[in-house]
Design an enzyme around this catalytic site. Structure first.
Site, PDB file in Angstrom:
ATOM      1  N   ASN A 207     120.913  14.214  76.690  1.00 55.23           N
ATOM      2  CA  ASN A 207     121.434  12.845  76.587  1.00 55.23           C
ATOM      3  C   ASN A 207     121.719  12.327  77.994  1.00 55.23           C
ATOM      4  OD1 ASN A 207     124.345  13.380  77.278  1.00 55.23           O
ATOM      5  ND2 ASN A 207     124.128  14.724  75.499  1.00 55.23           N
ATOM      6  N   ASP A 275     124.761  17.104  69.020  1.00 56.51           N
ATOM      7  CA  ASP A 275     125.251  17.427  67.678  1.00 56.51           C
ATOM      8  C   ASP A 275     124.432  18.524  67.017  1.00 56.51           C
ATOM      9  OD1 ASP A 275     127.430  15.681  67.508  1.00 56.51           O
ATOM     10  OD2 ASP A 275     126.078  13.988  67.287  1.00 56.51           O
ATOM     11  N   ASP A 304     131.385  22.367  66.843  1.00 62.57           N
ATOM     12  CA  ASP A 304     132.199  21.279  67.385  1.00 62.57           C
ATOM     13  C   ASP A 304     133.309  21.949  68.203  1.00 62.57           C
ATOM     14  OD1 ASP A 304     134.094  19.269  67.889  1.00 62.57           O
ATOM     15  OD2 ASP A 304     133.327  18.099  66.207  1.00 62.57           O
ATOM     16  N   ILE A 305     133.128  21.968  69.509  1.00 59.23           N
ATOM     17  CA  ILE A 305     134.010  22.768  70.373  1.00 59.23           C
ATOM     18  C   ILE A 305     135.430  22.207  70.340  1.00 59.23           C
ATOM     19  CG2 ILE A 305     134.240  23.807  72.665  1.00 59.23           C
ATOM     20  CD1 ILE A 305     131.264  22.915  73.104  1.00 59.23           C
ATOM     21  N   LYS A 337     139.061   9.965  64.227  1.00 57.85           N
ATOM     22  CA  LYS A 337     138.482  11.141  64.905  1.00 57.85           C
ATOM     23  C   LYS A 337     139.579  12.096  65.363  1.00 57.85           C
ATOM     24  CE  LYS A 337     134.694  10.670  67.089  1.00 57.85           C
ATOM     25  NZ  LYS A 337     133.665  10.214  68.017  1.00 57.85           N
ATOM     26  N   LYS A 341     139.466  15.918  64.098  1.00 51.93           N
ATOM     27  CA  LYS A 341     139.259  17.039  65.035  1.00 51.93           C
ATOM     28  C   LYS A 341     140.523  17.877  65.196  1.00 51.93           C
ATOM     29  CE  LYS A 341     135.265  15.314  67.056  1.00 51.93           C
ATOM     30  NZ  LYS A 341     134.061  15.983  67.541  1.00 51.93           N
TER      31      LYS A 341
HETATM   32  O1  C5P Z   1     132.164  13.977  67.392  1.00 51.74           O
HETATM   33  P1  C5P Z   1     132.027  13.255  68.684  1.00 51.74           P
HETATM   34  O2  C5P Z   1     130.869  13.723  69.496  1.00 51.74           O
HETATM   35  O3  C5P Z   1     132.075  11.773  68.607  1.00 51.74           O
HETATM   36  O4  C5P Z   1     133.397  13.651  69.452  1.00 51.74           O
HETATM   37  C1  C5P Z   1     133.548  13.441  70.784  1.00 51.74           C
HETATM   38  C2  C5P Z   1     134.511  14.453  71.371  1.00 51.74           C
HETATM   39  O5  C5P Z   1     134.287  15.759  70.830  1.00 51.74           O
HETATM   40  C3  C5P Z   1     134.337  14.625  72.849  1.00 51.74           C
HETATM   41  O6  C5P Z   1     135.599  14.931  73.391  1.00 51.74           O
HETATM   42  C4  C5P Z   1     133.361  15.792  72.954  1.00 51.74           C
HETATM   43  O7  C5P Z   1     133.460  16.464  74.202  1.00 51.74           O
HETATM   44  C5  C5P Z   1     133.815  16.670  71.816  1.00 51.74           C
HETATM   45  N1  C5P Z   1     132.721  17.435  71.174  1.00 51.74           N
HETATM   46  C6  C5P Z   1     132.705  18.816  71.279  1.00 51.74           C
HETATM   47  N2  C5P Z   1     131.724  19.521  70.642  1.00 51.74           N
HETATM   48  C7  C5P Z   1     130.781  18.910  69.907  1.00 51.74           C
HETATM   49  C8  C5P Z   1     130.792  17.511  69.809  1.00 51.74           C
HETATM   50  C9  C5P Z   1     131.768  16.799  70.461  1.00 51.74           C
HETATM   51  O8  C5P Z   1     133.568  19.385  71.949  1.00 51.74           O
HETATM   52  N3  C5P Z   1     129.838  19.617  69.308  1.00 51.74           N
END
Ligand code: C5P
Length: 400
Positions: A207, A275, A304-305, A337, A341
């Protein structure tokens, strides 16, 4: 930083040779180094090398009458601004955790009234051994700072965690420990940049993240005295100087590097993580065969870290910060969000066309926390980073 006095205890491990370079690098930066060698360290480096590089006397023996007459071991342990143990072997860590004082190094570590920073180094099995895990937890609880170890090939031929941190990383950790900033002694993990998800050995899905905001945040945290582990995908901006650098490629690598970097006082997830990854990535370069056949890629979700770390039951950082780049209903989406999260704060921004934020030098964010939504003015990305670092310092210094 003006020159500081460092008492460097060199333990008996193969990484001791790096400690000679550490002496040089610290002196180049204006610090003075007093080396202490354990008997085992003398099997790896000579007192003469350490003394010549430090331009100082080397201390080796608890019962040396001359040393005791000139400078007793209690005085030696207190004359420094910081005590550094590098390499910190499994044995030295065990002695420290249990309060042994049966040789010069362990006695100095017991007698000192200064901060202690260890750079562990040992075989991967020794590092993962429950006894070392217990000792590390005990030392961390006692306020001992640590840097590394890193993952990689080892002198013993095995691969894994246990390599002593590299010299620039130890220098950075020393300077963070000596800093007078409000985040002195605090450890923050920052993720930054894009991830690359391979399709075959030469192609990947990526990206447009430059890593600019994450880098600015790491820099701001460093400027407040934090020790920063910077886990970065392949970014186009240079990584900040003075952090512990963990370059990664995929989201799965990033998750492993973040987990390995914990424990931390805070974690900031500024990376633009893919993703999905390709589950049927080829192990050889894919070729057109002239038949018009096009490859069909299959995907699986990446970890999703941010969500994983936010929901850790044991060892969760005290403050977890995520980002939400939205194009509509920014506050509502970012608030949802934050709940989804499980993180403490979300920095939300509107990246819709016309804002000029994507790829620009400015950012306009809203900080979403338990207390609600707090809009910040439009600021340079460096100023956003500085403001966030200051807020993190406030939150860590005065927890709820
Ligand atoms: O779900 P989304 O990508 O919109 O969420 C954004 C936040 O989640 C950011 O802080 C990004 O660094 C973190 N993130 C993550 N691991 C993922 C996707 C997003 O840590 N696989």
């Amino acid at each position: 930083m003006t020159g500081k006095r460092i008492l460097l205890i060199i333990g008996g491990g193969i990484a001791a040779f790096k400690s000679l370079d550490l002496i040089r690098r610290l002196r180049e930066r204006g610090h003075s180094v007093t080396p202490v060698l354990t008997p085992a360290a003398e099997q790896f480096v000579t007192p003469l090398s350490a003394s010549a590089l430090a331009a100082q006397k080397v201390y080796r023996d608890l019962f040396d009458l001359t040393d005791e007459a000139e400078m007793g071991h209690i005085e030696l342990s207190r004359a420094a601004d910081l005590v550094v143990v590098a390499p910190a072997t499994a044995d030295l860590m065990a002695k420290m955790a249990n309060g042994h004082a049966n040789d010069l190094a362990s006695t100095l570590l017991m007698a000192t009234d200064k901060s202690v920073l260890i750079a562990p180094s040992m075989n991967v099995r020794m590092w993962e051994h429950p006894a070392t895990r217990r000792n590390l937890a005990c030392l961390t609880g006692d306020g001992v700072l640590s840097v590394g170890p890193n993952e990689g090939p080892m002198a013993c031929g095995e691969f894994g965690f246990g390599r002593m941190a590299e010299v620039p990383e130890i220098v950075a950790a020393i300077e963070a420990a000596l800093s007078d900033g409000p985040l002195k002694g605090r450890h923050v993990v920052v993720t930054s940049g894009p991830t690359h998800e391979p399709i075959d050995p030469v192609r990947y899905i990526a990206n447009r993240s430059s890593g600019g905001q994450g880098t600015a945040i790491a820099q701001a945290l460093l400027s407040l005295g934090a020790r920063v582990t910077f886990v970065t995908g392949p970014a186009s901006v240079a990584s900040p100087q003075g952090c512990e650098l963990r370059p990664v490629e995929t989201a799965r690598d990033m998750r492993d590097a973040v987990r390995a970097a914990l424990p931390a006082d805070a974690a900031v997830f500024a990376a633009a993580v893919a993703d999905w990854h390709v589950t049927n990535a080829a192990d050889r370069k894919m070729k057109k065969d002239g038949s018009g056949h096009v490859p069909a890629l299959e995907f699986a979700e990446n970890p999703d870290i941010l969500a994983e770390v936010s929901r850790m039951e044991a060892g969760r950082p005290g403050l977890v910060v995520g980002f939400a780049a939205e194009t509509d209903n920014v506050i509502a989406h970012a608030t949802a969000k934050r709940a989804r999260k499980g993180c403490d704060w979300i920095l939300a921004n509107d990246v819709s066309e016309g804002t000029g934020i994507m790829g620009g030098t400015e950012n306009e964010v809203t900080l979403i926390s338990e207390a609600g939504a707090e809009p910040w003015p439009r600021l340079g990305k460096g100023e956003v980073a500085q403001r966030l670092a200051e807020r993190i310092a406030d939150a860590l210094l005065s927890p709820k």
